[in-house]
Design a protein around this motif. Structure first.
Motif, mmCIF file in Angstrom:
data_model
loop_
_atom_site.group_PDB
_atom_site.id
_atom_site.type_symbol
_atom_site.label_atom_id
_atom_site.label_comp_id
_atom_site.label_asym_id
_atom_site.label_seq_id
_atom_site.Cartn_x
_atom_site.Cartn_y
_atom_site.Cartn_z
ATOM 1 N N SER A 80 0.389 -3.056 -2.359
ATOM 2 C CA SER A 80 -0.063 -2.984 -1.397
ATOM 3 C C SER A 80 -0.924 -2.334 -0.881
ATOM 4 C CB SER A 80 -1.034 -4.628 -1.793
ATOM 5 O OG SER A 80 -0.453 -5.433 -2.548
ATOM 6 N N TRP A 81 -0.311 -2.415 0.202
ATOM 7 C CA TRP A 81 -0.080 -1.836 1.966
ATOM 8 C C TRP A 81 -0.243 0.452 0.328
ATOM 9 C CZ3 TRP A 81 -2.423 -3.397 5.721
ATOM 10 C CH2 TRP A 81 -1.846 -4.524 5.922
ATOM 11 N N PHE A 82 1.019 0.514 0.008
ATOM 12 C CA PHE A 82 0.452 1.371 0.083
ATOM 13 C C PHE A 82 -0.486 2.210 -1.237
ATOM 14 C CE2 PHE A 82 2.036 4.867 -3.653
ATOM 15 C CZ PHE A 82 2.039 5.551 -2.879
ATOM 16 N N ASN A 83 -0.653 1.355 -2.159
ATOM 17 C CA ASN A 83 -1.695 1.453 -2.651
ATOM 18 C C ASN A 83 -3.592 1.683 -2.856
ATOM 19 O OD1 ASN A 83 -1.039 1.855 -5.838
ATOM 20 N ND2 ASN A 83 0.181 0.460 -5.186
ATOM 21 N N ARG A 84 -3.163 1.066 -1.707
ATOM 22 C CA ARG A 84 -4.697 0.395 -0.596
ATOM 23 C C ARG A 84 -4.366 2.085 0.228
ATOM 24 N NH1 ARG A 84 -6.248 -0.451 4.772
ATOM 25 N NH2 ARG A 84 -8.039 -1.736 4.853
ATOM 26 N N GLY A 85 -4.211 2.340 0.375
ATOM 27 C CA GLY A 85 -3.740 3.540 1.381
ATOM 28 C C GLY A 85 -3.425 5.066 0.789
ATOM 29 N N ILE A 86 -3.367 4.728 -0.836
ATOM 30 C CA ILE A 86 -4.184 5.924 -1.583
ATOM 31 C C ILE A 86 -5.152 5.823 -2.018
ATOM 32 C CG2 ILE A 86 -3.449 7.872 -4.221
ATOM 33 C CD1 ILE A 86 -1.181 7.233 -1.810
ATOM 34 N N ALA A 87 -5.891 4.658 -2.438
ATOM 35 C CA ALA A 87 -7.639 4.706 -2.659
ATOM 36 C C ALA A 87 -8.322 4.877 -1.953
ATOM 37 C CB ALA A 87 -7.758 2.906 -2.731
ATOM 38 N N LEU A 88 -7.752 4.935 0.058
ATOM 39 C CA LEU A 88 -8.627 4.707 0.895
ATOM 40 C C LEU A 88 -8.537 6.513 0.967
ATOM 41 C CD1 LEU A 88 -6.958 1.867 3.477
ATOM 42 C CD2 LEU A 88 -9.713 2.337 2.601
ATOM 43 N N ILE A 89 -7.227 7.175 0.815
ATOM 44 C CA ILE A 89 -7.725 8.977 1.046
ATOM 45 C C ILE A 89 -9.004 9.746 0.170
ATOM 46 C CG2 ILE A 89 -6.136 10.404 0.476
ATOM 47 C CD1 ILE A 89 -3.700 9.399 1.319
ATOM 48 N N ASP A 90 -8.804 8.712 -1.558
ATOM 49 C CA ASP A 90 -9.325 9.237 -1.974
ATOM 50 C C ASP A 90 -10.791 9.202 -1.529
ATOM 51 O OD1 ASP A 90 -7.662 9.517 -3.586
ATOM 52 O OD2 ASP A 90 -7.553 8.363 -5.037
ATOM 53 N N LEU A 91 -11.325 8.267 -0.480
ATOM 54 C CA LEU A 91 -12.666 7.572 -0.236
ATOM 55 C C LEU A 91 -12.772 8.279 1.423
ATOM 56 C CD1 LEU A 91 -13.097 4.316 -1.244
ATOM 57 C CD2 LEU A 91 -14.039 5.812 -2.618
ATOM 58 N N ASP A 92 -12.618 9.485 1.685
ATOM 59 C CA ASP A 92 -11.709 10.145 2.706
ATOM 60 C C ASP A 92 -12.211 8.826 4.115
ATOM 61 O OD1 ASP A 92 -11.666 12.531 3.352
ATOM 62 O OD2 ASP A 92 -14.043 12.898 4.017
ATOM 63 N N ARG A 93 -11.646 7.742 3.375
ATOM 64 C CA ARG A 93 -11.144 6.610 5.201
ATOM 65 C C ARG A 93 -10.173 6.614 5.655
ATOM 66 N NH1 ARG A 93 -13.765 2.006 2.055
ATOM 67 N NH2 ARG A 93 -12.687 -0.232 3.747
ATOM 68 N N LEU A 94 -9.834 8.181 6.419
ATOM 69 C CA LEU A 94 -8.058 8.701 6.290
ATOM 70 C C LEU A 94 -7.814 7.511 7.909
ATOM 71 C CD1 LEU A 94 -8.836 12.530 6.868
ATOM 72 C CD2 LEU A 94 -8.536 10.617 4.692
ATOM 73 N N GLU A 95 -8.369 6.999 8.544
ATOM 74 C CA GLU A 95 -7.559 5.901 9.466
ATOM 75 C C GLU A 95 -6.798 4.945 8.716
ATOM 76 O OE1 GLU A 95 -6.347 7.544 12.638
ATOM 77 O OE2 GLU A 95 -7.260 8.805 12.091
#
Length: 195
Positions: free
Chosen positions: A71-86
């Motif tokens: 869940s942490w990993f997939n959340r991180g990838i999705a956040l990258i796609d939304l340019d929410r890098l921090e």
């Protein structure tokens, strides 16, 4: 709740995403403490193109189980796609904290750090990934590139050498090694590698 989660997973695997989401929402409502139900709902929402809802589901999964690395990993990838890098950095780091052998999380965090200009941290993640998957050319090559960008030339040379051990004919690595040698002032070696 378990039967609902399983029905949702089956529907999701067969491409019936709306039905899968319905079952998984029912499972989450019946028992919000089951991280896997939230996780599966996130996967379905992502497949539906509903990324913000997928992130919410994975956030709920990590609240139910703070060590749910997927869940942490997939959340991180999705956040990258939304340019929410921090936020992505935090999620990928949490995935690694939960599962230190999570090679994909290390690889993605390396990409994020490299893109952000954090070359030393990128190298750290890619070297760790290379140690976990010793025969992975890309981890060694990426680590070497980050080390070169960080001007840690001797370490970069060693990582490029490791990449060439895995893939001796890699034109990409040979070319990068030539660039490294040029940056080190070793022009003759750079010229030989460039041939």
């Amino acid at each position: 709740p378990e039967v609902l989660r399983l029905l949702g997973s089956i529907c999701g695997q067969s491409g019936r995403l709306d039905q899968a989401a319905w079952y998984l929402e029912q499972a989450v409502d019946a028992d919000p403490s089951v991280a896997e139900a939230h996780y599966n709902l996130g996967v379905v929402r992502r497949q539906q193109g509903r990324t913000p809802e997928a992130i919410d589901a994975w956030t709920q999964a990590t609240r139910a189980n703070p060590t749910h690395a997927s869940s942490w990993f997939n959340r991180g990838i999705a956040l990258i796609d939304l340019d929410r890098l921090e936020e992505a950095r935090t999620s990928l780091t949490a995935a690694i904290d939960a599962e230190p052998e999570h090679v994909n999380a290390r690889h993605q965090l390396g990409l994020l750090e490299h893109t952000s200009g954090n070359f030393n941290e990128a190298a750290t993640q890619w070297l760790a990934a290379a140690e976990l998957e010793h025969e992975s050319w890309s981890h060694w090559h990426n680590a070497a590139s980050a080390l070169m960008d960080a001007e840690r030339f001797d370490e970069a040379y060693n990582a490029f050498a490791a990449a060439l051990t895995v893939n001796p004919r890699s034109a990409t690595t040979l070319s990068s090694l030539a660039v490294l040698e040029r940056r080190r002032g070793r022009l003759e070696q750079a010229e030989q590698l460039a041939r």
